[in-house]
Design a protein around this motif. Structure first.
Motif, PDB file in Angstrom:
ATOM      1  N   VAL A  95       0.836  -1.202   0.000  1.00 28.17           N
ATOM      2  CA  VAL A  95       0.000   0.000   0.000  1.00 28.17           C
ATOM      3  C   VAL A  95       0.869   1.250   0.000  1.00 28.17           C
ATOM      4  O   VAL A  95       0.640   2.194  -0.772  1.00 28.17           O
ATOM      5  N   VAL A  96       1.892   1.274   0.873  1.00 30.07           N
ATOM      6  CA  VAL A  96       2.762   2.455   0.970  1.00 30.07           C
ATOM      7  C   VAL A  96       3.497   2.682  -0.350  1.00 30.07           C
ATOM      8  O   VAL A  96       3.516   3.802  -0.885  1.00 30.07           O
ATOM      9  N   LEU A  97       4.103   1.633  -0.887  1.00 27.88           N
ATOM     10  CA  LEU A  97       4.850   1.777  -2.142  1.00 27.88           C
ATOM     11  C   LEU A  97       3.914   2.138  -3.295  1.00 27.88           C
ATOM     12  O   LEU A  97       4.280   2.920  -4.183  1.00 27.88           O
ATOM     13  N   GLY A  98       2.709   1.581  -3.275  1.00 25.28           N
ATOM     14  CA  GLY A  98       1.755   1.896  -4.333  1.00 25.28           C
ATOM     15  C   GLY A  98       1.368   3.365  -4.336  1.00 25.28           C
ATOM     16  O   GLY A  98       1.310   4.003  -5.393  1.00 25.28           O
ATOM     17  N   GLU A 111      -4.146  -2.388  10.168  1.00 26.78           N
ATOM     18  CA  GLU A 111      -2.771  -2.239   9.667  1.00 26.78           C
ATOM     19  C   GLU A 111      -2.756  -1.593   8.283  1.00 26.78           C
ATOM     20  O   GLU A 111      -1.890  -0.753   7.979  1.00 26.78           O
ATOM     21  N   VAL A 112      -3.712  -1.968   7.446  1.00 28.27           N
ATOM     22  CA  VAL A 112      -3.799  -1.372   6.108  1.00 28.27           C
ATOM     23  C   VAL A 112      -4.188   0.102   6.209  1.00 28.27           C
ATOM     24  O   VAL A 112      -3.667   0.946   5.466  1.00 28.27           O
ATOM     25  N   LYS A 113      -5.075   0.435   7.146  1.00 31.03           N
ATOM     26  CA  LYS A 113      -5.412   1.841   7.369  1.00 31.03           C
ATOM     27  C   LYS A 113      -4.179   2.629   7.797  1.00 31.03           C
ATOM     28  O   LYS A 113      -3.960   3.761   7.335  1.00 31.03           O
ATOM     29  N   ALA A 114      -3.375   2.033   8.692  1.00 32.76           N
ATOM     30  CA  ALA A 114      -2.132   2.696   9.107  1.00 32.76           C
ATOM     31  C   ALA A 114      -1.207   2.892   7.908  1.00 32.76           C
ATOM     32  O   ALA A 114      -0.541   3.931   7.779  1.00 32.76           O
ATOM     33  N   ALA A 115      -1.181   1.905   7.011  1.00 34.73           N
ATOM     34  CA  ALA A 115      -0.346   2.018   5.812  1.00 34.73           C
ATOM     35  C   ALA A 115      -0.836   3.133   4.907  1.00 34.73           C
ATOM     36  O   ALA A 115      -0.030   3.869   4.309  1.00 34.73           O
ATOM     37  N   VAL A 116      -2.168   3.282   4.794  1.00 36.21           N
ATOM     38  CA  VAL A 116      -2.734   4.382   3.998  1.00 36.21           C
ATOM     39  C   VAL A 116      -2.307   5.724   4.583  1.00 36.21           C
ATOM     40  O   VAL A 116      -1.916   6.649   3.852  1.00 36.21           O
TER      41      VAL A 116
END
Length: 472
Positions: free
Chosen positions: A309-312, A376-381
């Motif tokens: 997610v971060v790299l995207g 965790e995905v929300k944190a990555a966003v």
């Protein structure tokens, strides 16, 4: 005779510039509220004394269970309030298609290709990261979205004088981005469909369309009907925000001879503040509240789903949008506006890596049932969006002096007629007005010059008399 070279990201027409300025003004205010809501959510969810109350409020259920609408507060924010956001997005898209830049296929190619590349490359980056790391491919769509309100809030905070053409490009890009995000939600995140409810929603939309075509007016007709359509769409299993965009696309956005504004423009003007100032910030308040700690932030860069997610968002968006823009210019034989450099396009592409609202929504849908991974995905966003915002801030600051000169040129109105001078350079009446202004200024300067000359002669004459007296 060769065709003239078309300019990419050139100066907007005056009507388009006025529309963009009005739209971005509201979105910027909404973006600041969005930032405030996100910060409030993070504080509320991480302060030990407040953490339990955040969870309690977010998961509190309300609504008529008999209608299948006994939802949590967070669920109401995601499915209910965001329908207003997507309603405005639908109107924006319709206006762009029939009266804006997307009306001209050649002009539409740039933002459409840029948006498509800006969604495909982040999805590819996420997929490759997870194939390599053995992660879940379910979240491939999370880094594909751009949050225009958040991006404009960053512009407001850093005080950049970004030219209107680049701002319009960012806005149009986000509108196209929203359309494809809606399609992704409808196609990939719809599991079981209740065809009876879906048929009811379709019938409601048909009634909505007929009433619009018949010229029926009155919020008391459309608001109850919209609520019924939304409820049926929600119960059908298709994401309820689809109802919002469908109704937005049905509004007429072209003006008739006796109209100053089309119905779509009038309704957008009324609803946009509600969307930007209330719906999106409340969604952020109940979606951005994830637990943040040193260990959790470290996990963002070690788990393939969150790293993807971060790299995207940071790399995929910048590379995709910049690459799509460059390829479009290259293969349509268009050249970049003389006032801009490709570094400006890359900075805006980096800014589009802020994928807050819709990315959070898709993250919830993609990992539904796995609360830990969803957080965790929300944190990555959040991390990806913050990183993209920081990089874009640095890149835009490097060119801020250039942007300021362009902005001042675009805004200059020396004849005070309410129209920037750059839009009147081919109008003889403008030059006659400017000539009269300069003649008045010249006459005033001549009068002042004569006055100063007379004062100086008086001083010299007076001084000469005193010298003669002393010599005598």
């Amino acid at each position: 005779m060769p065709a003239p070279t078309r300019k990419v990201l050139g100066r907007l027409s005056l009507p388009e510039r006025t529309f963009v300025a009005n739209a971005l003004r509201t979105e910027t205010v909404g973006g600041v509220l969005l930032l405030a809501a996100a910060i409030t959510a993070l504080i509320w969810a991480n302060v030990p004394a407040l953490r339990d109350s955040y969870a309690s409020v977010s998961h509190h259920h309300l609504g008529p269970a008999a209608l299948g609408l006994d939802l949590s507060v967070a669920h109401w924010a995601a499915d209910g309030l965001l329908a207003i956001f997507f309603f405005v997005a639908g109107i924006e898209l319709k206006r762009e298609l029939v009266a804006g830049d997307l009306k001209d296929p050649r002009a539409a190619a740039l933002p459409v290709v840029a948006a498509l590349c800006g969604m495909a490359v982040p999805a590819l980056v996420y997929t490759l990261t997870n194939l390599t790391g053995g992660g879940s491919l379910s979240g491939w769509a999370v880094p594909t979205a751009t949050d225009i309100a958040f991006a404009l809030a960053v512009l407001a905070v850093i005080g950049t004088w970004l030219p209107s053409a680049l701002r319009a490009f960012l806005l149009t890009l986000a509108v196209v981005d929203d359309l494809f995000a809606i399609l992704i939600i409808a196609v990939f995140f719809t599991a079981d469909i209740d065809f009876a409810a879906l048929g009811g929603a379709a019938a409601g939309l048909a009634v909505f369309w007929v009433l619009l075509r018949k010229g029926v007016r009155g919020w008391y007709v459309y608001v109850p009907l919209a609520l019924v359509i939304w409820a049926l769409m929600y119960n059908s299993g298709v994401h309820a925000t689809i109802a919002g965009v469908a109704m937005g696309l049905m509004l007429r956005c072209t003006r008739r001879e006796d109209e100053d504004h089309s119905p779509g423009e009038r309704i957008e003007h009324l609803v946009r503040p509600l969307s930007a100032g209330l719906a999106v910030p409340l969604f952020a308040l109940f979606s951005a509240g994830v637990s943040v700690s040193g260990g959790a932030l470290g996990d963002v860069f070690t788990r393939p789903e969150t790293l993807g997610v971060v790299l995207g968002l940071v790399l995929g968006k910048a590379i995709g949008i910049f690459g799509g823009t460059w390829l479009t210019a290259r293969f349509t034989r268009a050249s970049l506006s003389d006032d801009l450099a490709w570094a400006d396009v890359f900075a805006v592409a980096t800014l589009a890596g802020i994928g807050f609202t819709v990315s959070l929504l898709i993250g919830e849908l993609a990992f539904d049932g796995d609360a830990a991974l969803t957080d965790e995905v929300k944190a990555a966003v959040l991390v990806g969006s913050l990183t993209a915002a920081t990089l874009a801030t640095v890149l835009l600051k490097l060119r801020n002096a250039k942007y300021r000169r362009l902005y001042e040129t675009e805004e200059r109105d020396e004849d005070h007629d309410g129209i920037p001078d750059v839009y009147e350079e081919d109008d003889p009446a403008y030059h006659l007005r400017m000539a009269a202004i300069h003649e008045r200024k010249a006459a005033e300067h001549r009068r002042i010059a004569e006055l100063k000359r007379a004062e100086r002669l008086a001083e010299v004459t007076g001084g000469a008399g005193e010298d003669d007296d002393r010599r005598a």
